[in-house]
Design a protein around this motif. Structure first.
Motif, mmCIF file in Angstrom:
data_model
loop_
_atom_site.group_PDB
_atom_site.id
_atom_site.type_symbol
_atom_site.label_atom_id
_atom_site.label_comp_id
_atom_site.label_asym_id
_atom_site.label_seq_id
_atom_site.Cartn_x
_atom_site.Cartn_y
_atom_site.Cartn_z
ATOM 1 N N ALA A 60 31.183 31.443 45.923
ATOM 2 C CA ALA A 60 30.550 32.736 45.619
ATOM 3 C C ALA A 60 29.203 32.578 44.933
ATOM 4 O O ALA A 60 28.398 33.510 44.922
ATOM 5 C CB ALA A 60 31.475 33.591 44.757
ATOM 6 N N VAL A 61 28.925 31.386 44.348
ATOM 7 C CA VAL A 61 27.614 31.140 43.741
ATOM 8 C C VAL A 61 26.658 30.557 44.776
ATOM 9 O O VAL A 61 25.517 30.997 44.913
ATOM 10 C CB VAL A 61 27.751 30.190 42.524
ATOM 11 N N LYS A 275 50.527 30.534 60.556
ATOM 12 C CA LYS A 275 50.003 29.377 59.806
ATOM 13 C C LYS A 275 48.842 29.741 58.882
ATOM 14 O O LYS A 275 48.719 29.204 57.792
ATOM 15 C CB LYS A 275 49.512 28.302 60.784
ATOM 16 N N ARG A 276 47.973 30.617 59.345
ATOM 17 C CA ARG A 276 46.785 30.949 58.548
ATOM 18 C C ARG A 276 46.571 32.464 58.525
ATOM 19 O O ARG A 276 46.694 33.117 59.555
ATOM 20 C CB ARG A 276 45.516 30.325 59.141
ATOM 21 N N LEU A 277 46.206 32.951 57.346
ATOM 22 C CA LEU A 277 45.840 34.361 57.194
ATOM 23 C C LEU A 277 44.368 34.406 56.799
ATOM 24 O O LEU A 277 43.968 33.780 55.815
ATOM 25 C CB LEU A 277 46.690 35.001 56.091
ATOM 26 N N CYS A 278 43.590 35.139 57.561
ATOM 27 C CA CYS A 278 42.166 35.253 57.246
ATOM 28 C C CYS A 278 41.860 36.686 56.815
ATOM 29 O O CYS A 278 41.999 37.624 57.606
ATOM 30 C CB CYS A 278 41.336 34.872 58.468
ATOM 31 N N LEU A 279 41.468 36.854 55.551
ATOM 32 C CA LEU A 279 41.119 38.173 55.027
ATOM 33 C C LEU A 279 39.802 38.604 55.672
ATOM 34 O O LEU A 279 38.842 37.831 55.717
ATOM 35 C CB LEU A 279 40.989 38.123 53.508
ATOM 36 N N ALA A 292 35.749 36.546 46.405
ATOM 37 C CA ALA A 292 36.283 35.229 46.012
ATOM 38 C C ALA A 292 37.501 35.401 45.109
ATOM 39 O O ALA A 292 38.479 34.642 45.216
ATOM 40 C CB ALA A 292 35.206 34.413 45.305
ATOM 41 N N ALA A 293 37.470 36.400 44.226
ATOM 42 C CA ALA A 293 38.608 36.641 43.335
ATOM 43 C C ALA A 293 39.820 37.126 44.137
ATOM 44 O O ALA A 293 40.964 36.724 43.864
ATOM 45 C CB ALA A 293 38.225 37.667 42.269
ATOM 46 N N LEU A 294 39.561 37.954 45.143
ATOM 47 C CA LEU A 294 40.649 38.438 46.010
ATOM 48 C C LEU A 294 41.295 37.257 46.752
ATOM 49 O O LEU A 294 42.523 37.172 46.876
ATOM 50 C CB LEU A 294 40.084 39.441 47.021
ATOM 51 N N GLU A 297 43.357 35.244 44.254
ATOM 52 C CA GLU A 297 44.572 36.001 43.923
ATOM 53 C C GLU A 297 45.595 35.900 45.071
ATOM 54 O O GLU A 297 46.796 35.730 44.838
ATOM 55 C CB GLU A 297 44.168 37.468 43.697
ATOM 56 N N THR A 298 45.110 35.966 46.291
ATOM 57 C CA THR A 298 46.013 35.894 47.451
ATOM 58 C C THR A 298 46.622 34.493 47.549
ATOM 59 O O THR A 298 47.805 34.339 47.878
ATOM 60 C CB THR A 298 45.264 36.240 48.752
ATOM 61 N N ARG A 299 45.820 33.478 47.261
ATOM 62 C CA ARG A 299 46.341 32.102 47.294
ATOM 63 C C ARG A 299 47.401 31.898 46.224
ATOM 64 O O ARG A 299 48.415 31.238 46.462
ATOM 65 C CB ARG A 299 45.194 31.101 47.107
#
Ligand code: ZN
Ligand code: ZN
Length: 324
Positions: A60-61, A275-279, A292-294, A297-299
Protein backbone atom coordinates in the motif's frame (compact mmCIF):
# COMPACT_ATOMS: atom_id res chain seq x y z
CA UNK A 1 2.31 -20.22 -24.48
CA UNK A 2 0.46 -23.10 -26.17
CA UNK A 3 -3.36 -23.05 -25.95
CA UNK A 4 -3.27 -26.13 -23.70
CA UNK A 5 -0.85 -24.45 -21.26
CA UNK A 6 -1.85 -22.92 -17.95
CA UNK A 7 -4.47 -20.22 -17.86
CA UNK A 8 -3.50 -16.81 -16.54
CA UNK A 9 -5.74 -14.05 -15.33
CA UNK A 10 -4.83 -10.40 -15.79
CA UNK A 11 -6.67 -7.56 -14.06
CA UNK A 12 -7.01 -4.36 -16.08
CA UNK A 13 -9.61 -2.66 -13.88
CA UNK A 14 -10.54 -3.63 -10.33
CA UNK A 15 -12.51 -0.69 -8.90
CA UNK A 16 -16.26 -0.81 -8.29
CA UNK A 17 -19.02 1.65 -9.16
CA UNK A 18 -16.88 4.45 -10.62
CA UNK A 19 -13.24 4.85 -11.64
CA UNK A 20 -11.09 6.82 -9.21
CA UNK A 21 -7.62 8.39 -9.24
CA UNK A 22 -5.19 8.63 -6.39
CA UNK A 23 -5.30 12.07 -4.77
CA UNK A 24 -2.37 14.37 -4.15
CA UNK A 25 -2.74 13.78 -0.43
CA UNK A 26 -2.44 10.00 -0.94
CA UNK A 27 0.69 10.39 -3.09
CA UNK A 28 2.21 12.62 -0.43
CA UNK A 29 1.44 10.10 2.33
CA UNK A 30 3.26 7.40 0.35
CA UNK A 31 6.26 9.69 -0.24
CA UNK A 32 6.51 10.72 3.40
CA UNK A 33 6.34 7.08 4.55
CA UNK A 34 8.96 6.06 1.97
CA UNK A 35 11.38 8.89 2.73
CA UNK A 36 11.20 8.24 6.45
CA UNK A 37 11.82 4.55 5.93
CA UNK A 38 14.71 5.25 3.56
CA UNK A 39 16.48 7.80 5.74
CA UNK A 40 20.08 6.79 6.23
CA UNK A 41 20.03 4.32 3.28
CA UNK A 42 22.26 5.07 0.31
CA UNK A 43 19.85 4.63 -2.61
CA UNK A 44 21.86 6.28 -5.37
CA UNK A 45 21.00 3.97 -8.29
CA UNK A 46 17.60 2.94 -9.76
CA UNK A 47 18.48 -0.68 -8.96
CA UNK A 48 19.19 0.01 -5.29
CA UNK A 49 16.07 2.16 -4.98
CA UNK A 50 13.90 -0.48 -6.70
CA UNK A 51 15.26 -3.26 -4.51
CA UNK A 52 14.59 -1.13 -1.43
CA UNK A 53 10.95 -0.61 -2.48
CA UNK A 54 10.47 -4.35 -3.03
CA UNK A 55 12.17 -5.33 0.21
CA UNK A 56 11.21 -2.70 2.73
CA UNK A 57 7.83 -1.26 1.87
CA UNK A 58 4.31 -2.61 2.15
CA UNK A 59 2.26 -2.89 -1.04
CA UNK A 60 0.00 0.00 0.00
CA UNK A 61 3.03 2.32 0.33
CA UNK A 62 5.03 1.27 -2.74
CA UNK A 63 2.10 0.58 -5.09
CA UNK A 64 -1.58 1.32 -5.62
CA UNK A 65 -4.55 -0.96 -6.19
CA UNK A 66 -5.50 1.39 -9.02
CA UNK A 67 -8.68 3.06 -10.04
CA UNK A 68 -9.97 1.66 -13.33
CA UNK A 69 -13.37 0.01 -13.27
CA UNK A 70 -13.99 -3.69 -13.99
CA UNK A 71 -12.13 -5.41 -16.81
CA UNK A 72 -10.47 -8.80 -16.37
CA UNK A 73 -8.65 -10.83 -19.01
CA UNK A 74 -8.43 -14.62 -19.07
CA UNK A 75 -5.21 -15.32 -20.92
CA UNK A 76 -5.70 -18.61 -22.71
CA UNK A 77 -2.55 -18.68 -24.83
CA UNK A 78 -4.55 -18.37 -28.05
CA UNK A 79 -4.31 -15.20 -30.15
CA UNK A 80 -7.97 -14.47 -29.30
CA UNK A 81 -8.61 -12.36 -26.22
CA UNK A 82 -11.10 -13.35 -23.52
CA UNK A 83 -12.38 -10.53 -21.32
CA UNK A 84 -14.89 -10.04 -18.56
CA UNK A 85 -16.60 -6.63 -18.64
CA UNK A 86 -15.67 -3.40 -20.37
CA UNK A 87 -15.05 -0.94 -17.56
CA UNK A 88 -12.35 1.69 -17.95
CA UNK A 89 -9.64 -0.98 -17.58
CA UNK A 90 -10.55 -2.00 -21.16
CA UNK A 91 -9.07 1.29 -22.40
CA UNK A 92 -5.65 0.33 -21.02
CA UNK A 93 -5.88 -3.18 -22.44
CA UNK A 94 -6.92 -1.90 -25.88
CA UNK A 95 -3.98 0.52 -26.00
CA UNK A 96 -1.57 -2.23 -24.97
CA UNK A 97 -2.87 -4.59 -27.67
CA UNK A 98 -2.49 -1.94 -30.37
CA UNK A 99 0.99 -0.97 -29.17
CA UNK A 100 2.34 -4.51 -28.95
CA UNK A 101 0.40 -6.43 -31.62
CA UNK A 102 -0.65 -3.84 -34.16
CA UNK A 103 -3.94 -2.11 -34.93
CA UNK A 104 -5.94 -4.81 -36.70
CA UNK A 105 -6.78 -8.50 -37.00
CA UNK A 106 -7.69 -9.10 -33.35
CA UNK A 107 -10.65 -11.01 -31.95
CA UNK A 108 -12.03 -10.24 -28.49
CA UNK A 109 -14.58 -12.42 -26.68
CA UNK A 110 -16.18 -10.30 -23.97
CA UNK A 111 -18.42 -11.72 -21.22
CA UNK A 112 -20.64 -9.05 -19.67
CA UNK A 113 -21.72 -9.40 -16.03
CA UNK A 114 -24.30 -6.66 -16.59
CA UNK A 115 -24.55 -3.20 -18.09
CA UNK A 116 -24.24 -0.83 -15.16
CA UNK A 117 -22.16 2.10 -16.24
CA UNK A 118 -18.92 1.10 -14.55
CA UNK A 119 -18.93 -2.14 -16.61
CA UNK A 120 -19.51 -0.62 -20.06
CA UNK A 121 -17.93 2.84 -19.89
CA UNK A 122 -14.53 1.66 -21.18
CA UNK A 123 -16.05 0.53 -24.49
CA UNK A 124 -16.08 3.93 -26.29
CA UNK A 125 -12.38 4.28 -25.35
CA UNK A 126 -11.45 0.72 -26.36
CA UNK A 127 -9.37 1.61 -29.41
CA UNK A 128 -9.75 -1.70 -31.31
CA UNK A 129 -13.37 -0.73 -32.11
CA UNK A 130 -12.07 2.10 -34.33
CA UNK A 131 -10.16 -0.16 -36.73
CA UNK A 132 -11.64 -2.35 -39.45
CA UNK A 133 -10.48 -5.95 -39.27
CA UNK A 134 -11.00 -6.26 -35.50
CA UNK A 135 -13.83 -8.41 -34.23
CA UNK A 136 -15.52 -7.95 -30.88
CA UNK A 137 -18.02 -10.58 -29.78
CA UNK A 138 -19.97 -9.46 -26.73
CA UNK A 139 -21.69 -12.24 -24.77
CA UNK A 140 -24.29 -11.73 -22.08
CA UNK A 141 -27.57 -12.97 -20.66
CA UNK A 142 -29.44 -9.66 -20.65
CA UNK A 143 -31.99 -8.92 -23.32
CA UNK A 144 -31.22 -5.93 -25.56
CA UNK A 145 -27.52 -5.93 -24.68
CA UNK A 146 -26.74 -4.33 -28.03
CA UNK A 147 -29.19 -1.50 -27.41
CA UNK A 148 -27.29 -0.49 -24.27
CA UNK A 149 -24.02 -0.26 -26.16
CA UNK A 150 -25.68 1.66 -29.00
CA UNK A 151 -27.26 4.14 -26.59
CA UNK A 152 -23.97 4.80 -24.83
CA UNK A 153 -22.52 5.83 -28.19
CA UNK A 154 -25.49 7.96 -29.26
CA UNK A 155 -25.76 11.75 -29.07
CA UNK A 156 -25.71 13.61 -26.78
CA UNK A 157 -23.58 11.18 -24.74
CA UNK A 158 -20.80 10.51 -27.23
CA UNK A 159 -19.67 12.03 -30.54
CA UNK A 160 -19.19 8.80 -32.53
CA UNK A 161 -22.31 6.79 -33.42
CA UNK A 162 -22.16 3.02 -32.81
CA UNK A 163 -23.20 2.36 -36.42
CA UNK A 164 -20.10 4.22 -37.60
CA UNK A 165 -17.63 1.97 -35.75
CA UNK A 166 -15.36 0.22 -38.29
CA UNK A 167 -14.74 -2.97 -36.27
CA UNK A 168 -17.09 -5.95 -36.52
CA UNK A 169 -19.13 -5.96 -33.32
CA UNK A 170 -21.45 -8.89 -32.57
CA UNK A 171 -23.75 -9.63 -29.67
CA UNK A 172 -24.41 -13.17 -28.48
CA UNK A 173 -27.15 -13.90 -25.99
CA UNK A 174 -26.39 -16.68 -23.48
CA UNK A 175 -28.72 -18.51 -21.11
CA UNK A 176 -27.83 -18.84 -17.43
CA UNK A 177 -27.18 -22.40 -16.26
CA UNK A 178 -26.22 -23.65 -19.72
CA UNK A 179 -22.72 -24.75 -20.60
CA UNK A 180 -21.05 -23.24 -23.69
CA UNK A 181 -17.78 -23.84 -25.50
CA UNK A 182 -16.31 -20.45 -26.42
CA UNK A 183 -12.71 -19.52 -27.26
CA UNK A 184 -11.52 -22.94 -26.15
CA UNK A 185 -13.14 -22.61 -22.72
CA UNK A 186 -16.20 -24.21 -21.20
CA UNK A 187 -18.30 -21.31 -19.95
CA UNK A 188 -21.34 -21.38 -17.67
CA UNK A 189 -23.21 -18.18 -16.70
CA UNK A 190 -25.16 -17.86 -13.44
CA UNK A 191 -27.84 -15.37 -12.42
CA UNK A 192 -26.87 -13.21 -9.42
CA UNK A 193 -28.79 -10.82 -7.13
CA UNK A 194 -28.13 -7.27 -8.28
CA UNK A 195 -30.21 -4.31 -9.44
CA UNK A 196 -31.33 -5.21 -12.98
CA UNK A 197 -29.70 -8.67 -12.53
CA UNK A 198 -26.08 -9.60 -13.03
CA UNK A 199 -24.42 -12.84 -14.18
CA UNK A 200 -21.32 -14.62 -12.99
CA UNK A 201 -19.25 -16.81 -15.31
CA UNK A 202 -17.51 -20.09 -14.55
CA UNK A 203 -14.69 -20.78 -17.02
CA UNK A 204 -13.06 -24.18 -17.26
CA UNK A 205 -10.29 -25.65 -19.36
CA UNK A 206 -9.08 -29.12 -18.40
CA UNK A 207 -8.94 -29.11 -14.62
CA UNK A 208 -8.45 -25.37 -14.31
CA UNK A 209 -11.45 -23.33 -13.20
CA UNK A 210 -11.84 -19.55 -12.92
CA UNK A 211 -15.03 -17.94 -11.61
CA UNK A 212 -15.79 -14.29 -12.29
CA UNK A 213 -18.54 -13.23 -9.90
CA UNK A 214 -18.92 -9.50 -9.46
CA UNK A 215 -21.79 -7.20 -8.59
CA UNK A 216 -23.66 -9.82 -6.61
CA UNK A 217 -25.40 -9.63 -3.28
CA UNK A 218 -25.63 -12.87 -1.30
CA UNK A 219 -28.45 -13.74 1.06
CA UNK A 220 -26.70 -16.06 3.50
CA UNK A 221 -29.98 -17.14 5.12
CA UNK A 222 -31.28 -18.51 1.81
CA UNK A 223 -29.87 -22.04 1.82
CA UNK A 224 -30.81 -22.87 -1.75
CA UNK A 225 -29.02 -19.76 -2.93
CA UNK A 226 -25.93 -20.53 -0.86
CA UNK A 227 -25.84 -24.07 -2.26
CA UNK A 228 -26.17 -22.72 -5.78
CA UNK A 229 -23.11 -20.52 -5.35
CA UNK A 230 -21.12 -23.23 -3.59
CA UNK A 231 -21.76 -25.41 -6.61
CA UNK A 232 -20.84 -22.56 -8.95
CA UNK A 233 -17.53 -21.96 -7.10
CA UNK A 234 -16.85 -25.69 -6.58
CA UNK A 235 -13.11 -26.59 -6.72
CA UNK A 236 -12.27 -23.34 -8.50
CA UNK A 237 -8.61 -22.41 -8.78
CA UNK A 238 -9.64 -18.78 -8.54
CA UNK A 239 -12.83 -16.98 -7.52
CA UNK A 240 -12.93 -13.29 -8.43
CA UNK A 241 -15.47 -11.95 -5.94
CA UNK A 242 -17.30 -8.66 -5.36
CA UNK A 243 -16.19 -7.63 -1.87
CA UNK A 244 -17.05 -3.96 -2.11
CA UNK A 245 -18.48 -3.75 1.43
CA UNK A 246 -17.55 -4.88 4.89
CA UNK A 247 -19.87 -7.53 6.33
CA UNK A 248 -21.41 -4.91 8.66
CA UNK A 249 -22.21 -2.63 5.74
CA UNK A 250 -23.48 -5.47 3.55
CA UNK A 251 -25.91 -6.63 6.23
CA UNK A 252 -27.09 -3.24 7.52
CA UNK A 253 -27.09 0.17 5.84
CA UNK A 254 -26.02 -1.12 2.44
CA UNK A 255 -28.24 -4.19 2.41
CA UNK A 256 -29.93 -4.48 -1.00
CA UNK A 257 -27.35 -2.19 -2.62
CA UNK A 258 -26.29 -5.20 -4.68
CA UNK A 259 -22.80 -5.99 -3.39
CA UNK A 260 -21.12 -8.42 -1.06
CA UNK A 261 -18.29 -8.65 1.47
CA UNK A 262 -14.94 -10.33 2.03
CA UNK A 263 -16.46 -12.47 4.79
CA UNK A 264 -19.21 -13.91 2.59
CA UNK A 265 -16.68 -14.54 -0.19
CA UNK A 266 -14.44 -16.47 2.18
CA UNK A 267 -17.32 -18.58 3.54
CA UNK A 268 -18.49 -19.52 0.05
CA UNK A 269 -14.94 -20.36 -1.08
CA UNK A 270 -14.35 -22.51 2.01
CA UNK A 271 -17.59 -24.41 1.43
CA UNK A 272 -16.79 -24.80 -2.27
CA UNK A 273 -13.17 -25.89 -1.60
CA UNK A 274 -11.90 -23.14 -3.90
CA UNK A 275 -8.14 -22.58 -3.88
CA UNK A 276 -7.93 -18.80 -4.20
CA UNK A 277 -10.26 -15.93 -3.38
CA UNK A 278 -9.56 -12.62 -5.08
CA UNK A 279 -11.22 -9.56 -3.54
CA UNK A 280 -12.52 -7.40 -6.39
CA UNK A 281 -14.74 -4.41 -7.27
CA UNK A 282 -13.14 -2.27 -4.58
CA UNK A 283 -15.19 0.47 -2.98
CA UNK A 284 -14.27 3.82 -4.64
CA UNK A 285 -14.01 5.54 -1.25
CA UNK A 286 -11.32 3.08 -0.07
CA UNK A 287 -7.70 4.22 -0.31
CA UNK A 288 -4.80 1.79 -0.66
CA UNK A 289 -4.32 1.47 3.11
CA UNK A 290 -7.98 0.57 3.53
CA UNK A 291 -7.92 -2.16 0.86
CA UNK A 292 -4.65 -3.53 2.28
CA UNK A 293 -6.26 -3.65 5.73
CA UNK A 294 -9.28 -5.49 4.29
CA UNK A 295 -6.92 -8.02 2.70
CA UNK A 296 -5.01 -8.53 5.98
CA UNK A 297 -8.27 -8.91 7.90
CA UNK A 298 -9.55 -11.49 5.41
CA UNK A 299 -6.29 -13.46 5.65
CA UNK A 300 -6.54 -13.48 9.45
CA UNK A 301 -10.14 -14.65 9.26
CA UNK A 302 -9.12 -17.43 6.88
CA UNK A 303 -6.46 -18.62 9.33
CA UNK A 304 -8.89 -18.67 12.23
CA UNK A 305 -11.66 -20.48 10.34
CA UNK A 306 -9.50 -22.81 8.23
CA UNK A 307 -10.60 -26.43 8.05
CA UNK A 308 -8.44 -29.02 6.34
CA UNK A 309 -7.69 -26.78 3.43
CA UNK A 310 -6.30 -23.28 3.02
CA UNK A 311 -7.90 -20.65 0.81
CA UNK A 312 -5.29 -18.25 -0.52
CA UNK A 313 -6.58 -14.67 -0.30
CA UNK A 314 -5.52 -11.86 -2.59
CA UNK A 315 -6.83 -8.39 -3.42
CA UNK A 316 -6.95 -7.52 -7.10
CA UNK A 317 -5.04 -4.49 -8.33
CA UNK A 318 -4.85 -2.97 -11.80
CA UNK A 319 -2.03 -4.81 -13.59
CA UNK A 320 -2.05 -7.90 -11.34
CA UNK A 321 -1.48 -11.25 -13.05
CA UNK A 322 -2.16 -14.69 -11.62
CA UNK A 323 -0.89 -17.90 -13.21
CA UNK A 324 -3.18 -20.84 -12.44
ZN1 ZN B 1 -20.04 -2.60 -10.73
ZN1 ZN C 1 -23.63 -3.13 -10.85
Amino acid sequence: MPPDGRLRVKFWGTRGSIPVAMTSAEVRRKLVATLMRASGSKLDTPEKAGAFLDRELDFAVAHTFGGNSSCVEIVTGSSDYVLCDLGTGARVLGNEVLATRGPSGHTFHVFMSHVHWDHIMGFPFFMPIYTAGNRIRIYGCHARLDEVFRRQHAAPFFPVEFSGLPATIEFVRLEPGREYEIAGLQVRPKLQHHGGDSYGYRFQRGNTIVVYSTDAEHKQDDLAEVEGFVEFFRDADLVIFDSQYSLAEATSIKEDWGHSSNVVGLELCQMARAKRLCLFHHEPVSDDEHIAALLAETRRLEEITRGDRRVEIMAAYDGMEIAL
